[in-house]
Design a protein around this motif. Structure first.
Motif, PDB file in Angstrom:
ATOM      1  N   ARG A   1     -32.905  93.702  11.267  1.00 41.34           N
ATOM      2  CA  ARG A   1     -31.659  92.931  11.210  1.00 41.34           C
ATOM      3  C   ARG A   1     -30.787  93.473  10.091  1.00 41.34           C
ATOM      4  O   ARG A   1     -31.430  94.213   9.116  1.00 41.34           O
ATOM      5  N   PRO A   2     -29.730  93.296  10.249  1.00 42.10           N
ATOM      6  CA  PRO A   2     -28.792  94.019   9.023  1.00 42.10           C
ATOM      7  C   PRO A   2     -28.742  93.132   7.683  1.00 42.10           C
ATOM      8  O   PRO A   2     -28.241  93.735   6.735  1.00 42.10           O
ATOM      9  N   ASP A   3     -29.507  92.399   7.529  1.00 38.56           N
ATOM     10  CA  ASP A   3     -29.740  91.511   6.224  1.00 38.56           C
ATOM     11  C   ASP A   3     -30.996  91.294   5.631  1.00 38.56           C
ATOM     12  O   ASP A   3     -31.626  90.176   5.467  1.00 38.56           O
ATOM     13  N   PRO A   4     -32.018  92.292   5.678  1.00 42.12           N
ATOM     14  CA  PRO A   4     -33.391  92.226   5.298  1.00 42.12           C
ATOM     15  C   PRO A   4     -33.568  91.856   3.723  1.00 42.12           C
ATOM     16  O   PRO A   4     -32.788  92.106   3.044  1.00 42.12           O
ATOM     17  N   THR A   5     -34.693  91.040   3.523  1.00 40.31           N
ATOM     18  CA  THR A   5     -34.795  90.724   2.362  1.00 40.31           C
ATOM     19  C   THR A   5     -35.427  91.893   1.320  1.00 40.31           C
ATOM     20  O   THR A   5     -36.033  93.036   2.172  1.00 40.31           O
ATOM     21  N   VAL A   6     -35.795  92.055   0.240  1.00 40.71           N
ATOM     22  CA  VAL A   6     -36.340  93.248  -0.486  1.00 40.71           C
ATOM     23  C   VAL A   6     -37.697  93.277  -0.127  1.00 40.71           C
ATOM     24  O   VAL A   6     -38.285  94.372   0.321  1.00 40.71           O
ATOM     25  N   LEU A   7     -38.451  92.312   0.111  1.00 45.43           N
ATOM     26  CA  LEU A   7     -39.879  92.142   0.527  1.00 45.43           C
ATOM     27  C   LEU A   7     -40.114  92.663   1.623  1.00 45.43           C
ATOM     28  O   LEU A   7     -41.042  93.508   2.123  1.00 45.43           O
ATOM     29  N   GLN A   8     -39.197  92.325   2.720  1.00 35.43           N
ATOM     30  CA  GLN A   8     -39.129  92.969   4.108  1.00 35.43           C
ATOM     31  C   GLN A   8     -38.876  94.425   4.011  1.00 35.43           C
ATOM     32  O   GLN A   8     -40.064  95.199   4.698  1.00 35.43           O
TER      33      GLN A   8
ATOM     34  N   VAL B   1     -43.010  88.584   7.745  1.00 41.70           N
ATOM     35  CA  VAL B   1     -42.658  88.433   6.153  1.00 41.70           C
ATOM     36  C   VAL B   1     -41.522  87.543   6.083  1.00 41.70           C
ATOM     37  O   VAL B   1     -41.733  86.569   5.352  1.00 41.70           O
ATOM     38  N   ARG B   2     -40.517  87.782   6.599  1.00 41.04           N
ATOM     39  CA  ARG B   2     -39.233  86.903   6.639  1.00 41.04           C
ATOM     40  C   ARG B   2     -39.788  85.331   7.240  1.00 41.04           C
ATOM     41  O   ARG B   2     -39.089  84.413   6.692  1.00 41.04           O
ATOM     42  N   ALA B   3     -40.416  85.241   8.214  1.00 38.31           N
ATOM     43  CA  ALA B   3     -40.700  84.023   8.543  1.00 38.31           C
ATOM     44  C   ALA B   3     -41.646  83.018   7.486  1.00 38.31           C
ATOM     45  O   ALA B   3     -41.447  81.868   7.255  1.00 38.31           O
ATOM     46  N   LEU B   4     -42.527  83.961   7.014  1.00 37.48           N
ATOM     47  CA  LEU B   4     -43.343  83.247   5.878  1.00 37.48           C
ATOM     48  C   LEU B   4     -42.286  83.164   4.623  1.00 37.48           C
ATOM     49  O   LEU B   4     -42.586  82.005   3.783  1.00 37.48           O
ATOM     50  N   GLN B   5     -41.483  83.717   4.312  1.00 35.64           N
ATOM     51  CA  GLN B   5     -40.766  83.380   3.187  1.00 35.64           C
ATOM     52  C   GLN B   5     -39.551  82.195   3.599  1.00 35.64           C
ATOM     53  O   GLN B   5     -39.283  81.404   2.673  1.00 35.64           O
ATOM     54  N   THR B   6     -39.179  81.962   5.083  1.00 36.63           N
ATOM     55  CA  THR B   6     -38.449  80.920   5.113  1.00 36.63           C
ATOM     56  C   THR B   6     -39.233  79.556   5.029  1.00 36.63           C
ATOM     57  O   THR B   6     -38.887  78.559   4.572  1.00 36.63           O
TER      58      THR B   6
END
Length: 309
Positions: A253-260, A213-218
């Motif tokens: 990771r210590p800073d995940p996004t809401v979607l993650q 999810v984070r990779a696709l957000q990036t």
């Protein structure tokens, strides 16, 4: 912080442990399949078919290696942003594979031995190439899933060759256990083994999903890359032993996004519920109208736990 703490033993161990568990579980599933096929042809006095089984296994292994190399090396020849996109998509595919693997095994274990024996019986009548094809498909399916799963896992932990080494070690252990099981030297409660490794892999898959999810957000395929659920970076040392272990195994990771966070929570809640429900012990209910000779009890032990022959 020393270089060892930042990227040394704990991080390497974490990366190898997660992939090693994947190799052990998938390798043992494959070992059970091969064990069933070999035991059947030996008891059928058709040892001449063993060479076709091993030829099929060898062909399947070669196919898996080629698939893994093509996908894995392909990500190293593209731009950073494209590689991030491929890694994100590969992670989502890996999650789908883990989900199918743990849920399918819960249902298929009760009849996989009988199915394989029926297919081998027909293959022996048809000829050696049919036996080879059966072994290739039976082993190749497990191996293909493992190859795709490992691409997603290796990309998510960014561990270079360490996840691959962990996978190989897990497979070696699985081969040794399979041989000992076949020779009757050890006994293993397969239901318990697949239950607890399944639960563990669900949490591993949830971490891979969060990474995807984070990779696709990036790369802009998903929104919310700047909307963090929380950020504990000031109080959380990612280079510490616990930071590298949690990152290496669970992709924390210590800073995940809401979607993650939403994706992680929904995945664990839904998949773990279905998995535990599928693995609940089945209760048999006595039926007075049926005689003991005709009553068929519900299976409570996976067929793989019984003698494969």
């Amino acid at each position: 912080m020393s270089s060892l703490a930042a990227g040394g033993a704990p991080s390497i161990f974490a990366q190898m442990f997660g992939s090693g568990l994947i190799g052990l579980r998938e390798g043992l599933e494959t070992g059970i399949v091969v064990m069933i096929l070999i035991a059947y042809v030996v008891k059928s006095d058709r040892r001449d078919a063993l060479k076709w089984i091993w030829a099929g296994v060898a062909a399947a292994v070669a196919m898996v290696v080629v698939v893994f190399l093509i996908i894995h090396l392909g990500t190293s020849t593209v731009s950073t942003l494209t590689a991030e996109l491929i890694a994100g998509l590969a992670s989502l595919v890996a999650v789908a594979i883990v989900t199918f693997m743990v849920l399918w095994m819960s249902k298929a274990s009760a009849h996989i031995s009988a199915d394989l024996k029926d297919e081998m019986s027909n293959a022996l009548i048809t000829g050696g190439l049919s036996v080879l094809g059966l072994a290739f498909l039976a082993v190749g399916r497990e191996g293909f899933e493992t190859a795709l799963l490992m691409v997603g896992y290796a990309e998510s932990v960014s561990g270079g060759l360490w996840p691959l080494l962990g996978l190989l070690l897990g497979i070696v252990v699985a081969v040794v256990i399979s041989v000992l099981l076949y020779r009757g030297a050890v006994r293993l409660n397969f239901h318990t083994f697949f239950l607890y490794t399944g639960i563990f892999l669900i949490f591993v898959a949830a971490g891979i999903l969060a990474y995807g999810v984070r990779a696709l957000q990036t790369v802009g395929w998903l929104p919310g890359s700047n909307t963090l659920a929380f950020d504990i970076s000031e109080h959380y040392d990612q280079s510490s032993w616990y930071g590298t272990v949690l990152a290496g195994i669970f992709n924390f990771r210590p800073d995940p996004t809401v979607l993650q966070v939403v994706a992680w929570c929904l995945y664990v809640a839904i998949v773990l519920t279905f998995f535990l429900r599928a693995n609940r012990p089945k209760r048999t209910t006595a039926t007075p109208s049926k005689s003991p000779a005709t009553e068929t009890p519900a299976p409570t032990t996976p067929a793989s736990e019984r003698n494969p022959g």
